[in-house]
Design an enzyme around this catalytic site. Structure first.
Site, short mmCIF file in Angstrom:
data_model
loop_
_atom_site.label_atom_id
_atom_site.label_comp_id
_atom_site.label_asym_id
_atom_site.label_seq_id
_atom_site.Cartn_x
_atom_site.Cartn_y
_atom_site.Cartn_z
N LYS A 42 -0.97 14.50 5.33
CA LYS A 42 -1.69 13.28 5.37
C LYS A 42 -0.89 12.10 5.65
O LYS A 42 -1.33 11.13 6.19
CB LYS A 42 -2.43 13.13 3.75
CG LYS A 42 -2.79 11.51 3.52
CD LYS A 42 -3.22 11.63 2.16
CE LYS A 42 -2.35 11.23 1.08
NZ LYS A 42 -1.92 9.71 1.20
N ASN A 43 0.16 12.03 5.05
CA ASN A 43 1.23 10.94 5.23
C ASN A 43 1.98 10.84 6.60
O ASN A 43 2.52 9.77 6.92
CB ASN A 43 2.26 10.56 4.07
CG ASN A 43 1.39 10.20 2.92
OD1 ASN A 43 0.15 9.84 2.95
ND2 ASN A 43 2.19 10.55 1.70
N ASP A 158 -4.28 4.19 -3.89
CA ASP A 158 -4.12 4.70 -5.21
C ASP A 158 -3.52 3.68 -6.18
O ASP A 158 -2.48 2.67 -5.68
CB ASP A 158 -3.19 5.97 -5.37
CG ASP A 158 -3.64 6.94 -4.65
OD1 ASP A 158 -4.99 7.11 -4.79
OD2 ASP A 158 -3.09 7.89 -4.28
N ASP A 349 5.53 11.33 -5.21
CA ASP A 349 4.11 11.87 -5.14
C ASP A 349 3.94 13.26 -6.07
O ASP A 349 3.00 13.81 -6.60
CB ASP A 349 3.63 12.37 -3.85
CG ASP A 349 3.72 11.23 -2.88
OD1 ASP A 349 3.15 10.15 -3.37
OD2 ASP A 349 4.27 11.45 -1.95
N1 EPU Z 1 7.03 -1.92 -1.53
C1 EPU Z 1 7.45 -2.99 -1.65
N2 EPU Z 1 7.39 -4.07 -0.51
C2 EPU Z 1 6.79 -3.37 0.52
C3 EPU Z 1 6.51 -2.22 0.56
C4 EPU Z 1 6.81 -1.21 -0.45
O1 EPU Z 1 8.09 -3.68 -2.87
O2 EPU Z 1 6.33 -4.42 1.44
C5 EPU Z 1 7.75 -0.93 -2.63
C6 EPU Z 1 6.55 -0.12 -3.21
O3 EPU Z 1 5.80 -1.13 -4.24
C7 EPU Z 1 7.14 0.90 -3.92
C8 EPU Z 1 8.29 1.26 -3.04
O4 EPU Z 1 8.39 -0.09 -2.20
O5 EPU Z 1 7.83 0.68 -5.20
C9 EPU Z 1 8.02 2.37 -1.93
O6 EPU Z 1 7.05 2.22 -1.39
P1 EPU Z 1 6.52 2.86 0.26
O7 EPU Z 1 6.39 1.52 1.06
O8 EPU Z 1 7.36 3.78 0.67
O9 EPU Z 1 5.11 3.40 -0.03
P2 EPU Z 1 4.13 3.68 0.90
O10 EPU Z 1 4.27 3.54 2.34
O11 EPU Z 1 2.96 2.51 0.39
C10 EPU Z 1 3.92 6.08 1.04
C11 EPU Z 1 3.03 7.34 0.71
C12 EPU Z 1 2.58 7.33 -0.79
C13 EPU Z 1 4.19 7.92 -1.52
C14 EPU Z 1 5.32 6.67 -0.78
C15 EPU Z 1 6.59 6.86 -1.38
C16 EPU Z 1 1.33 6.92 2.76
C17 EPU Z 1 -0.06 6.54 2.93
N3 EPU Z 1 1.54 6.80 1.25
O12 EPU Z 1 3.49 4.88 0.76
O13 EPU Z 1 1.99 8.56 -0.85
O14 EPU Z 1 3.90 7.85 -2.70
O15 EPU Z 1 5.12 6.27 0.69
O16 EPU Z 1 7.14 8.09 -0.89
O17 EPU Z 1 2.20 7.42 3.44
C18 EPU Z 1 0.13 9.91 -1.81
O18 EPU Z 1 0.21 10.45 -0.56
O19 EPU Z 1 -0.41 10.23 -2.84
C19 EPU Z 1 0.92 8.87 -1.74
C20 EPU Z 1 0.59 7.87 -2.63
#
Ligand code: EPU
Length: 460
Positions: A42-43, A158, A349
């Site tokens: 998915k990601n 989420d 995750d």
């Molecule tokens: N963060 C910030 N500022 C930002 C971006 C992120 O503070 O501008 C923080 C977040 O709040 C968090 C950390 O950095 O504490 C990591 O966030 P990240 O940006 O890596 O997560 P994401 O890109 O929003 C993706 C996956 C998530 C997965 C995370 C971490 C997707 C669509 N989602 O989220 O997957 O948990 O990376 O690996 O790619 C899931 O698949 O169920 C899921 C939630």
């Protein structure tokens, strides 16, 4: 578009995903036996879909999971002007999209997604679609690269605490983008995207990907330091490179992108999505709870090395078998301590799945969360099932029980929903997990695949 409109469009596209108001009913306990195939991540696929906005033409993406988030991203791309044919839909005669590249061994014609990107796109991502899933923010970088401007509603997804996009916007500012938020929409514009040196405070997956896609068309060289190293980010790098982007350092903490001057330098491509390591880990955790012997195909063991090492220490026998993973659990596993970290560490995750696993392991174990402060919304439901769980700051301490009890519980998000289903495999009696639509956002036929391993999971 209103939520109800979006859901009805999706249900029409993918009727098997219409799980709104449905539950999974799990009758346990039962050992697992057999082979399960994991589809694309998915990601990864959601970001590849966003990346198609970079250049006009017809893209064919194979090994696509049948999940609602893919339907949502399809809906978003349609709102931006693309034609999207989801896997399983009749696409009629194959369109000519120029010379085809090999999409790899995972290609399954039933799971090919076709995206036709027009010469002109409308760089606006509306609320109503965007606020239903986090990956929607990933259209920002490619729309800026393509049009020099973009308007994107703030993303949903989420709910496990604040999920800001400050790193996305700070990084884009280094590329010459001016952005502001008005009425829940990010308005971003760049007279000219130019390469820049970006150092992320944290290796954010989403920020790395957005910046990478914007940098593909920036003038000059962009270096992203402390970049995310997840296999899904590497899959995006591979996709972009196939399109003609100049990206190096894939899979490492430093990505270097030499921007291409002309849009003609980028071509549509065919690609097969990397296997979903989180879904694969879900089946391994299920095995840890239910015992038995399974083979998981379609995923690279190297992408799960740290997790598998830990599961091995708990007593799971795991080995690579060609392109598959064979795993066996004969006796109750021993407990362990986990800590979630960016890749190659144990993914955040996995946390609910590991807590469910520890709930039936022998001894006291823990999971320390280092990414999302509030990823604990399933704990009360596991307690209803008899799990002995204590939360101490960002640590979850679990004292394993030989058997959980069946209960009526509710899926709060994708992974926690899956965790409650697999906990049901280790519980005596009938566990009902309501709000199954959360699970369908990230799992392609979880119930059917568990049943093919001998579990008893039905929908109600
Ligand atoms: N963060 C910030 N500022 C930002 C971006 C992120 O503070 O501008 C923080 C977040 O709040 C968090 C950390 O950095 O504490 C990591 O966030 P990240 O940006 O890596 O997560 P994401 O890109 O929003 C993706 C996956 C998530 C997965 C995370 C971490 C997707 C669509 N989602 O989220 O997957 O948990 O990376 O690996 O790619 C899931 O698949 O169920 C899921 C939630």
């Amino acid at each position: 578009m209103a939520d109800s409109q979006v859901m009805s469009v999706l249900a029409a596209d993918t009727p098997e995903l219409d799980l709104a108001g449905h539950s999974f009913v799990v009758r346990g306990p039962s050992p697992l036996e057999g082979t399960v195939e994991v589809s694309g991540a998915k990601n990864s696929v959601l970001k590849l879909m966003a990346a198609t906005l970079l250049a006009e033409g017809t893209y064919r993406i194979a090994n696509v999971p049948r999940i609602t988030d893919v339907g949502l991203m399809a809906e978003l791309l349609r709102a931006i002007g693309c034609k999207v044919t989801l896997p399983g839909q009749d696409v009629g005669p194959k369109q000519d999209s120029g010379p085809k590249q090999d999409v790899g061994p995972n290609q399954d014609i039933g799971a090919v997604l076709i995206i036709e990107v027009p010469a002109e796109i409308e760089p606006v991502a509306p609320r109503g679609i965007v606020d239903q899933f986090r990956a929607s923010i990933e259209v920002l970088g490619p729309m800026l690269a393509r049009c020099g401007e973009a308007v994107v509603a703030l993303p949903g997804g989420d709910d496990f605490g604040p999920r800001p996009i400050d790193m996305h916007l700070q990084g884009l500012a280094k590329l010459g983008v001016e952005a502001g938020t008005v009425d829940g929409y990010v308005h971003a514009r760049a007279r000219e995207l130019r390469g820049g040196a970006i150092r992320l405070d944290f290796p954010s997956v989403g920020a790395t990907e957005n910046l990478l896609m914007a940098a593909v068309r920036a003038k000059g060289t962009t270096v992203i330091d402390n970049a995310a190293r997840e296999p899904e980010v590497a899959d995006l790098c591979e996709f972009l490179s196939k399109m003609g982007a100049q990206v190096s350092g894939s899979g490492s903490g430093t990505l270097t992108i030499n921007g291409v001057d002309h849009v003609e330098a980028l071509q549509p491509v065919d690609h097969s999505v990397v296997g979903d390591r989180i879904v694969a880990a879900t089946y391994l955790a299920a095995l840890g709870i239910a015992t038995g012997e399974i083979v998981v195909t379609g995923v690279d063991l190297d992408h799960m090395a740290v997790l598998c090492g830990k599961l091995g220490n708990m007593g799971m026998e795991i080995s690579a078998e060609g392109e598959s993973i064979r795993a066996r659990v004969s006796n109750r596993l021993s407990s362990a301590k986990f800590s979630t970290l960016p890749y190659p560490g144990v993914a955040t995750d996995l946390k609910p799945l590991l807590v469910a696993l520890l709930a039936t392991a022998d001894g006291v174990g823990s999971v320390t969360e280092n990414l999302f402060a509030e990823r604990f919304r399933y704990v009360d439901d596991l307690r209803l099932m008899g799990a002995d769980i204590r939360i101490d700051s960002h640590h979850v301490v679990v004292e394993g029980k030989e058997r959980l009890m069946a209960a009526k519980v509710k899926a709060p998000d994708i992974r926690a929903g899956a965790a409650l289903v697999i906990a049901g495999l280790g519980a005596q009696g009938e566990t009902t997990v309501s709000d199954a639509h959360h699970i369908a956002r990230g799992y392609d036929d979880l119930a059917g695949k568990l049943n093919s391993l001998g579990a008893d999971v039905s929908r109600s």
